[in-house]
Scaffold this motif. Structure first.
Motif, PDB file in Angstrom:
ATOM      1  N   CYS A  27       0.836  -1.211   0.000  1.00  0.00           N
ATOM      2  CA  CYS A  27       0.000   0.000   0.000  1.00  0.00           C
ATOM      3  C   CYS A  27       0.869   1.259   0.000  1.00  0.00           C
ATOM      4  O   CYS A  27       0.558   2.246  -0.679  1.00  0.00           O
ATOM      5  CB  CYS A  27      -0.932   0.007   1.211  1.00  0.00           C
ATOM      6  N   TYR A  28       1.966   1.231   0.769  1.00  0.00           N
ATOM      7  CA  TYR A  28       2.860   2.388   0.828  1.00  0.00           C
ATOM      8  C   TYR A  28       3.455   2.674  -0.549  1.00  0.00           C
ATOM      9  O   TYR A  28       3.509   3.824  -0.994  1.00  0.00           O
ATOM     10  CB  TYR A  28       3.970   2.130   1.849  1.00  0.00           C
ATOM     11  N   ARG A  29       3.895   1.618  -1.245  1.00  0.00           N
ATOM     12  CA  ARG A  29       4.474   1.790  -2.597  1.00  0.00           C
ATOM     13  C   ARG A  29       3.424   2.323  -3.584  1.00  0.00           C
ATOM     14  O   ARG A  29       3.730   3.170  -4.423  1.00  0.00           O
ATOM     15  CB  ARG A  29       5.037   0.468  -3.096  1.00  0.00           C
ATOM     16  N   LYS A  30       2.236   1.809  -3.474  1.00  0.00           N
ATOM     17  CA  LYS A  30       1.165   2.239  -4.378  1.00  0.00           C
ATOM     18  C   LYS A  30       0.840   3.715  -4.161  1.00  0.00           C
ATOM     19  O   LYS A  30       0.653   4.471  -5.118  1.00  0.00           O
ATOM     20  CB  LYS A  30      -0.073   1.377  -4.133  1.00  0.00           C
ATOM     21  N   ILE A  31       0.783   4.136  -2.889  1.00  0.00           N
ATOM     22  CA  ILE A  31       0.490   5.537  -2.570  1.00  0.00           C
ATOM     23  C   ILE A  31       1.636   6.426  -3.049  1.00  0.00           C
ATOM     24  O   ILE A  31       1.420   7.515  -3.593  1.00  0.00           O
ATOM     25  CB  ILE A  31       0.245   5.716  -1.052  1.00  0.00           C
ATOM     26  N   SER A  32       2.874   5.948  -2.866  1.00  0.00           N
ATOM     27  CA  SER A  32       4.050   6.725  -3.308  1.00  0.00           C
ATOM     28  C   SER A  32       4.026   6.929  -4.809  1.00  0.00           C
ATOM     29  O   SER A  32       4.278   8.039  -5.320  1.00  0.00           O
ATOM     30  CB  SER A  32       5.340   6.007  -2.899  1.00  0.00           C
TER      31      SER A  32
END
Length: 201
Positions: free
Chosen positions: A185-190
């Motif tokens: 999720c963090y990578r997707k948001i980034s």
């Protein structure tokens, strides 16, 4: 944003209302059959009512049959419960018995305090219910037996050991899965933020 907040608030109110409506469920479970010397032992006896809205009078008797000696098999009444009145007969359990039943009398268990080797034997829980209908009064009777064995020390429960191992394995797996989800999720948001910034320039 305001609409989403209102939706969350309404969902929370609905969940609180549903939890408030929930009623306890009766589950018929078997009693433990091994007691330890000097400890307390609960003799579980549960008889679930199919329709709780019906008025019922409940009578309970607990009988004790010692381990057979010299071919004799005599049962003793050790506890009696009549609707709102309980009675312990004059017997070896007199100062060691506690009523451990529920308010609605679906559970009619008793507890033996300070268990001794002499407490080994067969315990019978006799339940008699009188249902109060307008036209007739049906009677429901059920007997449950518990063959109690008294030991010096508790024996290892393999089921409990396996359950504990499985619980820790599942806990590790779920923690790892949660960590992977958080990184994903963090990578997707980034990436989404980077694309937004590129579009803005």
């Amino acid at each position: 944003m305001v609409t989403q907040y209102k939706l969350h608030r309404q969902t929370l109110v609905l969940l609180i209302y549903l939890v408030h409506l929930c009623m306890p469920v009766c589950v018929d479970v078997q009693s433990d059959t091994e007691a330890i010397v000097g400890k307390a032992m609960k003799l579980t006896c549960i008889s679930c009512l199919k329709r709780e809205e019906v008025t019922v009078k409940t009578f309970v008797k607990w009988l004790y049959t010692p381990s057979p000696t010299k071919g004799k098999n005599i049962s003793y009444l050790i506890y009696e419960y009549n609707t709102n009145n309980s009675n312990v007969d004059d017997n070896p359990f007199k100062d060691r018995l506690n009523w451990n039943g529920s308010k609605d009398l679906q559970e009619v268990s008793i507890e033996i305090r300070n268990v001794t080797h002499n407490d080994s034997g067969l315990y019978t829980c006799e339940i008699r219910r009188l249902f109060d209908f307008e036209l007739y009064t049906p009677v429901f009777e059920v007997n449950k037996t518990i063959n109690l064995t008294v030991k010096e020390k508790a024996s290892d429960d393999t089921t409990a050991i396996y359950s504990e191992i499985m619980m820790y394995v599942l806990l590790v797996f779920l923690t790892f899965w949660l960590l992977v989800e958080m990184v994903y999720c963090y990578r997707k948001i980034s990436k989404s933020d980077e694309q937004t910034q590129d579009t803005a320039y």
